[in-house]
Design a protein around this motif. Structure first.
Motif, PDB file in Angstrom:
ATOM      1  N   VAL A  16       0.813  -1.217   0.000  1.00 56.20           N
ATOM      2  CA  VAL A  16       0.000   0.000   0.000  1.00 56.20           C
ATOM      3  C   VAL A  16       0.841   1.260   0.000  1.00 56.20           C
ATOM      4  N   THR A  17       2.125   1.160   0.327  1.00 53.10           N
ATOM      5  CA  THR A  17       2.983   2.356   0.326  1.00 53.10           C
ATOM      6  C   THR A  17       3.473   2.705  -1.070  1.00 53.10           C
ATOM      7  N   ASN A  18       3.211   1.835  -2.026  1.00 54.97           N
ATOM      8  CA  ASN A  18       3.628   2.046  -3.412  1.00 54.97           C
ATOM      9  C   ASN A  18       2.400   2.406  -4.240  1.00 54.97           C
ATOM     10  N   SER A  19       2.257   3.674  -4.577  1.00 54.11           N
ATOM     11  CA  SER A  19       1.039   4.124  -5.250  1.00 54.11           C
ATOM     12  C   SER A  19       0.839   3.444  -6.598  1.00 54.11           C
ATOM     13  N   ALA A  20       1.929   3.147  -7.300  1.00 52.27           N
ATOM     14  CA  ALA A  20       1.820   2.459  -8.597  1.00 52.27           C
ATOM     15  C   ALA A  20       1.312   1.037  -8.410  1.00 52.27           C
ATOM     16  N   ASP A  21       1.764   0.376  -7.348  1.00 54.70           N
ATOM     17  CA  ASP A  21       1.319  -0.986  -7.049  1.00 54.70           C
ATOM     18  C   ASP A  21      -0.166  -0.993  -6.698  1.00 54.70           C
ATOM     19  N   VAL A  22      -0.603  -0.006  -5.920  1.00 55.52           N
ATOM     20  CA  VAL A  22      -2.014   0.096  -5.542  1.00 55.52           C
ATOM     21  C   VAL A  22      -2.879   0.365  -6.770  1.00 55.52           C
ATOM     22  N   GLU A  23      -2.437   1.277  -7.626  1.00 56.92           N
ATOM     23  CA  GLU A  23      -3.203   1.606  -8.836  1.00 56.92           C
ATOM     24  C   GLU A  23      -3.309   0.400  -9.754  1.00 56.92           C
ATOM     25  N   LYS A  24      -2.217  -0.335  -9.885  1.00 58.23           N
ATOM     26  CA  LYS A  24      -2.227  -1.530 -10.727  1.00 58.23           C
ATOM     27  C   LYS A  24      -3.211  -2.571 -10.176  1.00 58.23           C
ATOM     28  N   ALA A  25      -3.210  -2.745  -8.855  1.00 58.95           N
ATOM     29  CA  ALA A  25      -4.113  -3.706  -8.225  1.00 58.95           C
ATOM     30  C   ALA A  25      -5.565  -3.283  -8.392  1.00 58.95           C
ATOM     31  N   ALA A  26      -5.833  -1.987  -8.257  1.00 61.55           N
ATOM     32  CA  ALA A  26      -7.207  -1.495  -8.404  1.00 61.55           C
ATOM     33  C   ALA A  26      -7.719  -1.727  -9.824  1.00 61.55           C
ATOM     34  N   ALA A  27      -6.887  -1.455 -10.806  1.00 65.04           N
ATOM     35  CA  ALA A  27      -7.285  -1.660 -12.201  1.00 65.04           C
ATOM     36  C   ALA A  27      -7.535  -3.140 -12.480  1.00 65.04           C
ATOM     37  N   ARG A  28      -6.620  -3.985 -12.011  1.00 66.27           N
ATOM     38  CA  ARG A  28      -6.720  -5.427 -12.276  1.00 66.27           C
ATOM     39  C   ARG A  28      -7.935  -6.049 -11.586  1.00 66.27           C
ATOM     40  N   LEU A  29      -8.154  -5.692 -10.327  1.00 63.56           N
ATOM     41  CA  LEU A  29      -9.243  -6.307  -9.566  1.00 63.56           C
ATOM     42  C   LEU A  29     -10.610  -5.812 -10.026  1.00 63.56           C
ATOM     43  N   ASN A  30     -10.708  -4.537 -10.382  1.00 63.65           N
ATOM     44  CA  ASN A  30     -11.977  -4.032 -10.912  1.00 63.65           C
ATOM     45  C   ASN A  30     -12.325  -4.713 -12.225  1.00 63.65           C
ATOM     46  N   GLU A  31     -11.322  -4.983 -13.042  1.00 63.54           N
ATOM     47  CA  GLU A  31     -11.568  -5.686 -14.300  1.00 63.54           C
ATOM     48  C   GLU A  31     -11.949  -7.139 -14.047  1.00 63.54           C
ATOM     49  N   GLU A  32     -11.261  -7.769 -13.114  1.00 63.50           N
ATOM     50  CA  GLU A  32     -11.523  -9.188 -12.832  1.00 63.50           C
ATOM     51  C   GLU A  32     -12.911  -9.408 -12.235  1.00 63.50           C
ATOM     52  N   PHE A  33     -13.321  -8.537 -11.307  1.00 66.79           N
ATOM     53  CA  PHE A  33     -14.592  -8.746 -10.609  1.00 66.79           C
ATOM     54  C   PHE A  33     -15.729  -7.889 -11.158  1.00 66.79           C
ATOM     55  N   GLY A  34     -15.429  -7.059 -12.133  1.00 65.86           N
ATOM     56  CA  GLY A  34     -16.471  -6.182 -12.662  1.00 65.86           C
ATOM     57  C   GLY A  34     -16.558  -4.885 -11.895  1.00 65.86           C
ATOM     58  N   ALA A  35     -16.333  -4.958 -10.589  1.00 67.24           N
ATOM     59  CA  ALA A  35     -16.307  -3.776  -9.725  1.00 67.24           C
ATOM     60  C   ALA A  35     -15.823  -4.192  -8.344  1.00 67.24           C
ATOM     61  N   ILE A  36     -15.111  -3.295  -7.683  1.00 70.56           N
ATOM     62  CA  ILE A  36     -14.860  -3.427  -6.252  1.00 70.56           C
ATOM     63  C   ILE A  36     -15.838  -2.474  -5.588  1.00 70.56           C
ATOM     64  N   ASP A  37     -16.798  -3.036  -4.872  1.00 66.80           N
ATOM     65  CA  ASP A  37     -17.877  -2.236  -4.289  1.00 66.80           C
ATOM     66  C   ASP A  37     -17.527  -1.651  -2.936  1.00 66.80           C
ATOM     67  N   ILE A  38     -16.631  -2.340  -2.221  1.00 68.96           N
ATOM     68  CA  ILE A  38     -16.301  -1.949  -0.850  1.00 68.96           C
ATOM     69  C   ILE A  38     -14.781  -1.975  -0.672  1.00 68.96           C
ATOM     70  N   LEU A  39     -14.238  -0.892  -0.157  1.00 68.77           N
ATOM     71  CA  LEU A  39     -12.829  -0.858   0.234  1.00 68.77           C
ATOM     72  C   LEU A  39     -12.757  -0.725   1.737  1.00 68.77           C
ATOM     73  N   VAL A  40     -12.027  -1.624   2.389  1.00 71.29           N
ATOM     74  CA  VAL A  40     -11.724  -1.482   3.808  1.00 71.29           C
ATOM     75  C   VAL A  40     -10.217  -1.281   3.919  1.00 71.29           C
ATOM     76  N   ALA A  41      -9.816  -0.053   4.192  1.00 76.69           N
ATOM     77  CA  ALA A  41      -8.391   0.294   4.290  1.00 76.69           C
ATOM     78  C   ALA A  41      -7.966   0.111   5.740  1.00 76.69           C
ATOM     79  N   ASN A  42      -7.363  -1.046   6.004  1.00 76.29           N
ATOM     80  CA  ASN A  42      -7.090  -1.466   7.371  1.00 76.29           C
ATOM     81  C   ASN A  42      -5.598  -1.550   7.696  1.00 76.29           C
ATOM     82  N   ALA A  43      -4.735  -1.645   6.686  1.00 75.18           N
ATOM     83  CA  ALA A  43      -3.305  -1.849   6.933  1.00 75.18           C
ATOM     84  C   ALA A  43      -2.729  -0.733   7.797  1.00 75.18           C
TER      85      ALA A  43
END
Length: 259
Positions: free
Chosen positions: A70-97
């Motif tokens: 989560v400290t790497n903004s590029a890594d987070v952006e890449k994960a968000a793009a990939r997961l939204n595409e894979e699941f159609g949407a990420i409806d809920i984010l729980v930022a707990n780290a």
């Protein structure tokens, strides 16, 4: 009427991502969201989440584990793009780290200060920005960030200015972004846990029983919170039962912040 009210708590058909999901409160959040019907993506900087996701899957939960820094903004952006595409949407984010360092302010090192800010505040901002902007585009979604009693008031006797300030930043980030994204039907809230009986807290209490005694004595309910109680507050804010709530910090602290 009662049936419809209970239905508002359901997360069936929704996909959630939980950062810092490898253990403790993150694990309890995963269990609560999964039990309400959500598909839960467990994210953590360690590879443990892949095994943890398999364990939850073996119990009948719909889970996936992904390694994200989560400290790497590029890594987070890449994960968000990939997961939204894979699941159609990420409806809920729980930022707990999050992490904490024990230190007096005079002895607080630059490295520990920056690491606290990097994980606890920058990391949450990066996740809110990358996952949240896609919610804004779809005009639906719920973000829940984990703050702390230490982000609301000065705690004692432990000393960790970096942790306290970073958690205060998380609380205000949710207020600011909650108001900004309200017109887009994207809610942003925080949960402020009190002293919670995680493995980490138990180790501190075992090593320094006088500190544990102070925590309990200063808490009006005279006990530690359980991770499941924090998870219940997170699930509530993530669900339609909290459809009118945004920019709010829900203190789940056994009365500590009110005393």
């Amino acid at each position: 009427m009662a049936s419809n009210a209970f239905a508002n708590y359901s997360l069936e058909g929704r996909t959630a991502i939980v950062t810092g999901a490898a253990g403790g409160i993150g694990s309890a959040i995963t269990e609560r969201l999964g039990s309400l019907g959500a598909t839960v993506v467990l994210a953590d900087v360690t590879g443990r989440v892949v095994d943890a996701a398999k364990e939850w899957s073996d119990k009948g939960f719909k889970t996936k584990g992904v390694k994200v820094d989560v400290t790497n903004s590029a890594d987070v952006e890449k994960a968000a793009a990939r997961l939204n595409e894979e699941f159609g949407a990420i409806d809920i984010l729980v930022a707990n780290a999050g992490i904490s360092y024990e230190s007096t302010t005079a002895d607080h090192s630059d490295e520990d200060w920056r690491r606290c800010m990097s994980i606890n505040l920058d990391g949450i901002f990066f996740c809110v920005r990358s996952f949240g902007k896609r919610m804004v585009e779809r005009r639906r979604g719920s973000v829940v960030c984990i703050s702390s009693i230490a982000g609301i008031k000065a705690v004692r006797p432990e000393l960790h200015a970096g942790y306290d300030v970073s958690k205060a930043g998380v609380a205000h980030l949710c207020r600011v972004v909650g108001v900004e994204w309200a017109p887009y039907n994207v809610r942003v809230n925080a949960v402020g846990p009190g002293y919670t009986e995680t493995e980490m807290l138990k180790k501190v209490g075992a090593a320094q029983p006088e500190i544990m005694a102070t925590w309990i004595n200063d808490t009006p309910m005279k006990r530690l919170l359980q991770p499941a109680e924090i998870a219940a507050s997170v699930a509530f804010l993530a669900s339609d039962a909290a459809s009118g709530i945004t920019g709010h910090v829900l203190m789940t602290d056994a009365g500590y912040s009110a005393s």
